[in-house]
Scaffold this motif. Structure first.
Motif, PDB file in Angstrom:
ATOM      1  N   GLY A  68       0.831  -1.193   0.000  1.00 51.52           N
ATOM      2  CA  GLY A  68       0.000   0.000   0.000  1.00 51.52           C
ATOM      3  C   GLY A  68       0.863   1.239   0.000  1.00 51.52           C
ATOM      4  N   LEU A  69       0.393   2.256  -0.681  1.00 51.69           N
ATOM      5  CA  LEU A  69       1.109   3.521  -0.767  1.00 51.69           C
ATOM      6  C   LEU A  69       0.175   4.652  -0.378  1.00 51.69           C
ATOM      7  CD1 LEU A  69       2.768   3.182  -4.306  1.00 51.69           C
ATOM      8  CD2 LEU A  69       3.946   3.087  -2.114  1.00 51.69           C
ATOM      9  N   THR A  70       0.665   5.528   0.461  1.00 50.94           N
ATOM     10  CA  THR A  70      -0.049   6.769   0.744  1.00 50.94           C
ATOM     11  C   THR A  70       0.696   7.868   0.019  1.00 50.94           C
ATOM     12  OG1 THR A  70      -0.804   6.025   2.915  1.00 50.94           O
ATOM     13  CG2 THR A  70      -0.771   8.402   2.529  1.00 50.94           C
ATOM     14  N   ALA A  71      -0.036   8.659  -0.749  1.00 48.13           N
ATOM     15  CA  ALA A  71       0.568   9.783  -1.463  1.00 48.13           C
ATOM     16  C   ALA A  71      -0.173  11.057  -1.104  1.00 48.13           C
ATOM     17  CB  ALA A  71       0.517   9.553  -2.970  1.00 48.13           C
ATOM     18  N   ILE A  72       0.594  12.120  -0.923  1.00 49.63           N
ATOM     19  CA  ILE A  72       0.043  13.457  -0.740  1.00 49.63           C
ATOM     20  C   ILE A  72       0.331  14.163  -2.055  1.00 49.63           C
ATOM     21  CG2 ILE A  72       0.171  15.627   0.529  1.00 49.63           C
ATOM     22  CD1 ILE A  72       1.367  12.467   2.170  1.00 49.63           C
ATOM     23  N   ILE A  73      -0.729  14.622  -2.711  1.00 52.69           N
ATOM     24  CA  ILE A  73      -0.595  15.119  -4.079  1.00 52.69           C
ATOM     25  C   ILE A  73      -1.066  16.571  -4.172  1.00 52.69           C
ATOM     26  CG2 ILE A  73      -1.264  14.744  -6.485  1.00 52.69           C
ATOM     27  CD1 ILE A  73      -1.867  11.804  -5.687  1.00 52.69           C
ATOM     28  N   ASP A 133      -7.572  14.940 -17.730  1.00 52.58           N
ATOM     29  CA  ASP A 133      -8.194  16.238 -17.476  1.00 52.58           C
ATOM     30  C   ASP A 133      -7.317  17.327 -18.082  1.00 52.58           C
ATOM     31  OD1 ASP A 133      -9.210  18.642 -16.455  1.00 52.58           O
ATOM     32  OD2 ASP A 133      -9.723  17.753 -14.517  1.00 52.58           O
ATOM     33  N   ALA A 134      -7.783  17.942 -19.163  1.00 51.16           N
ATOM     34  CA  ALA A 134      -7.000  18.966 -19.854  1.00 51.16           C
ATOM     35  C   ALA A 134      -6.767  20.200 -18.987  1.00 51.16           C
ATOM     36  CB  ALA A 134      -7.701  19.369 -21.156  1.00 51.16           C
ATOM     37  N   ASN A 135      -7.541  20.364 -17.916  1.00 55.66           N
ATOM     38  CA  ASN A 135      -7.389  21.539 -17.062  1.00 55.66           C
ATOM     39  C   ASN A 135      -6.319  21.356 -15.985  1.00 55.66           C
ATOM     40  OD1 ASN A 135      -8.063  24.204 -16.321  1.00 55.66           O
ATOM     41  ND2 ASN A 135      -9.382  23.449 -14.683  1.00 55.66           N
ATOM     42  N   VAL A 136      -5.779  20.147 -15.823  1.00 57.64           N
ATOM     43  CA  VAL A 136      -4.727  19.925 -14.826  1.00 57.64           C
ATOM     44  C   VAL A 136      -3.397  20.365 -15.425  1.00 57.64           C
ATOM     45  CG1 VAL A 136      -3.471  18.197 -13.480  1.00 57.64           C
ATOM     46  CG2 VAL A 136      -5.966  18.063 -13.666  1.00 57.64           C
ATOM     47  N   ARG A 137      -2.794  21.394 -14.810  1.00 53.99           N
ATOM     48  CA  ARG A 137      -1.531  21.927 -15.311  1.00 53.99           C
ATOM     49  C   ARG A 137      -0.337  21.219 -14.701  1.00 53.99           C
ATOM     50  NH1 ARG A 137       0.263  27.582 -13.449  1.00 53.99           N
ATOM     51  NH2 ARG A 137      -1.956  27.908 -13.646  1.00 53.99           N
ATOM     52  N   ASN A 138      -0.372  20.989 -13.358  1.00 50.32           N
ATOM     53  CA  ASN A 138       0.792  20.437 -12.687  1.00 50.32           C
ATOM     54  C   ASN A 138       0.354  19.527 -11.549  1.00 50.32           C
ATOM     55  OD1 ASN A 138       3.626  20.250 -12.198  1.00 50.32           O
ATOM     56  ND2 ASN A 138       3.412  21.673 -10.500  1.00 50.32           N
ATOM     57  N   VAL A 139       1.082  18.424 -11.381  1.00 51.86           N
ATOM     58  CA  VAL A 139       0.836  17.477 -10.300  1.00 51.86           C
ATOM     59  C   VAL A 139       2.177  17.186  -9.636  1.00 51.86           C
ATOM     60  CG1 VAL A 139       0.086  15.134  -9.720  1.00 51.86           C
ATOM     61  CG2 VAL A 139      -1.106  16.414 -11.509  1.00 51.86           C
ATOM     62  N   LYS A 140       2.195  17.288  -8.313  1.00 49.46           N
ATOM     63  CA  LYS A 140       3.409  16.981  -7.562  1.00 49.46           C
ATOM     64  C   LYS A 140       3.021  16.002  -6.458  1.00 49.46           C
ATOM     65  CE  LYS A 140       7.334  19.355  -5.510  1.00 49.46           C
ATOM     66  NZ  LYS A 140       7.876  20.679  -5.160  1.00 49.46           N
ATOM     67  N   SER A 141       3.618  14.822  -6.480  1.00 45.78           N
ATOM     68  CA  SER A 141       3.265  13.774  -5.522  1.00 45.78           C
ATOM     69  C   SER A 141       4.388  13.520  -4.539  1.00 45.78           C
ATOM     70  CB  SER A 141       2.953  12.466  -6.258  1.00 45.78           C
ATOM     71  OG  SER A 141       1.842  12.630  -7.107  1.00 45.78           O
ATOM     72  N   TYR A 142       3.997  13.330  -3.292  1.00 44.78           N
ATOM     73  CA  TYR A 142       4.914  12.966  -2.223  1.00 44.78           C
ATOM     74  C   TYR A 142       4.446  11.618  -1.691  1.00 44.78           C
ATOM     75  CZ  TYR A 142       5.677  18.005  -2.332  1.00 44.78           C
ATOM     76  OH  TYR A 142       5.934  19.288  -2.726  1.00 44.78           O
ATOM     77  N   PHE A 143       5.345  10.663  -1.594  1.00 50.55           N
ATOM     78  CA  PHE A 143       4.982   9.333  -1.108  1.00 50.55           C
ATOM     79  C   PHE A 143       5.423   9.180   0.338  1.00 50.55           C
ATOM     80  CE2 PHE A 143       5.137   8.959  -5.668  1.00 50.55           C
ATOM     81  CZ  PHE A 143       3.943   8.311  -5.925  1.00 50.55           C
ATOM     82  N   ALA A 144       4.496   8.776   1.182  1.00 52.16           N
ATOM     83  CA  ALA A 144       4.794   8.595   2.600  1.00 52.16           C
ATOM     84  C   ALA A 144       5.676   7.367   2.775  1.00 52.16           C
ATOM     85  CB  ALA A 144       3.500   8.427   3.384  1.00 52.16           C
ATOM     86  N   THR A 145       6.755   7.531   3.521  1.00 53.92           N
ATOM     87  CA  THR A 145       7.634   6.403   3.828  1.00 53.92           C
ATOM     88  C   THR A 145       7.339   5.847   5.212  1.00 53.92           C
ATOM     89  OG1 THR A 145       9.336   7.899   4.660  1.00 53.92           O
ATOM     90  CG2 THR A 145       9.476   7.242   2.334  1.00 53.92           C
ATOM     91  N   ARG A 146       6.656   6.638   6.015  1.00 54.53           N
ATOM     92  CA  ARG A 146       6.299   6.205   7.370  1.00 54.53           C
ATOM     93  C   ARG A 146       5.181   7.102   7.867  1.00 54.53           C
ATOM     94  NH1 ARG A 146       8.929   7.959  12.444  1.00 54.53           N
ATOM     95  NH2 ARG A 146       8.098   6.624  14.049  1.00 54.53           N
ATOM     96  N   ARG A 147       4.209   6.504   8.516  1.00 52.87           N
ATOM     97  CA  ARG A 147       3.130   7.285   9.132  1.00 52.87           C
ATOM     98  C   ARG A 147       3.444   7.417  10.612  1.00 52.87           C
ATOM     99  NH1 ARG A 147      -3.129   5.457   9.182  1.00 52.87           N
ATOM    100  NH2 ARG A 147      -2.513   4.270  11.000  1.00 52.87           N
ATOM    101  N   ALA A 148       3.827   8.614  11.025  1.00 59.13           N
ATOM    102  CA  ALA A 148       4.182   8.853  12.418  1.00 59.13           C
ATOM    103  C   ALA A 148       2.951   9.151  13.263  1.00 59.13           C
ATOM    104  CB  ALA A 148       5.174  10.013  12.520  1.00 59.13           C
ATOM    105  N   LYS A 149       1.934   9.744  12.652  1.00 53.50           N
ATOM    106  CA  LYS A 149       0.711  10.059  13.390  1.00 53.50           C
ATOM    107  C   LYS A 149      -0.458  10.143  12.422  1.00 53.50           C
ATOM    108  CE  LYS A 149      -1.497  13.306  16.529  1.00 53.50           C
ATOM    109  NZ  LYS A 149      -1.376  14.530  17.314  1.00 53.50           N
TER     110      LYS A 149
END
Length: 173
Positions: A68-73, A133-149
């Motif tokens: 499983g992957l958690t991503a903050i996008i 989606d043609a209206n999406v200009r930019n996407v930046k994803s951060y993948f969680a390596t550990r859930r501290a809280k």
């Protein structure tokens, strides 16, 4: 604009207890809140009806799964008109992998928290939600390596009263 619902000490006790464990019986809840079962039941029903309690859910641990992957996008749209923002938000909210969706300012237009089983599922999500989606200009994803809280609760501590402002013009010699 939403109106704030007045909550008293009993409401706060019930909400705090429910945030800790919403699965307890009404009898156990009433006992812990030091109120009668009838009062607890009536108060909780009112809190649900007035949408103070949005819903009661079981929080499933992601560790229960092999992967499983958690991503903050961060998502930036090309055009930010109200209908464009609403359209993207509706698509994001309808996507099962999206756990949380926030409109933010300043910076990107939206921040999403998603959970997917693996990188293949993430790429499929990217295709469905962003690439098509043609209206999406930019996407930046951060993948969680550990859930501290992870604590989805609201702080029920009463707000401190603000000190009255003192004006030097009001004070005389």
């Amino acid at each position: 604009m939403t109106t704030q619902i007045p909550l008293d000490e009993v409401d706060h006790r019930l909400l705090a207890l429910l945030q800790d464990d919403a699965s307890r019986s009404n009898q156990a809840l009433a006992e812990a809140a030091h109120v009668s079962p009838a009062t607890a039941l009536r108060r909780v029903r009112r809190l649900v009806e007035q949408r103070v309690i949005e819903r009661q859910v079981a929080i499933v641990s992601p560790h229960a799964f092999e992967s499983g992957l958690t991503a903050i996008i961060e998502v930036t749209l090309d055009r930010q008109g109200a209908e464009r923002l609403d359209a993207f938000e509706a698509r994001a909210v309808a996507e099962p992998a999206v756990q949380q969706c926030y409109r933010v300012s300043p910076g990107p237009d939206c921040v999403l928290v998603v959970w997917v089983r693996d990188m293949g599922d993430y790429h499929a999500l990217v295709q469905r939600l962003f690439t098509e989606d043609a209206n999406v200009r930019n996407v930046k994803s951060y993948f969680a390596t550990r859930r501290a809280k992870f604590e989805p609760r609201i702080d029920l501590t009463p707000a401190r009263p603000t000190a009255p402002s003192t004006s030097s013009a009001a004070s005389g010699p």
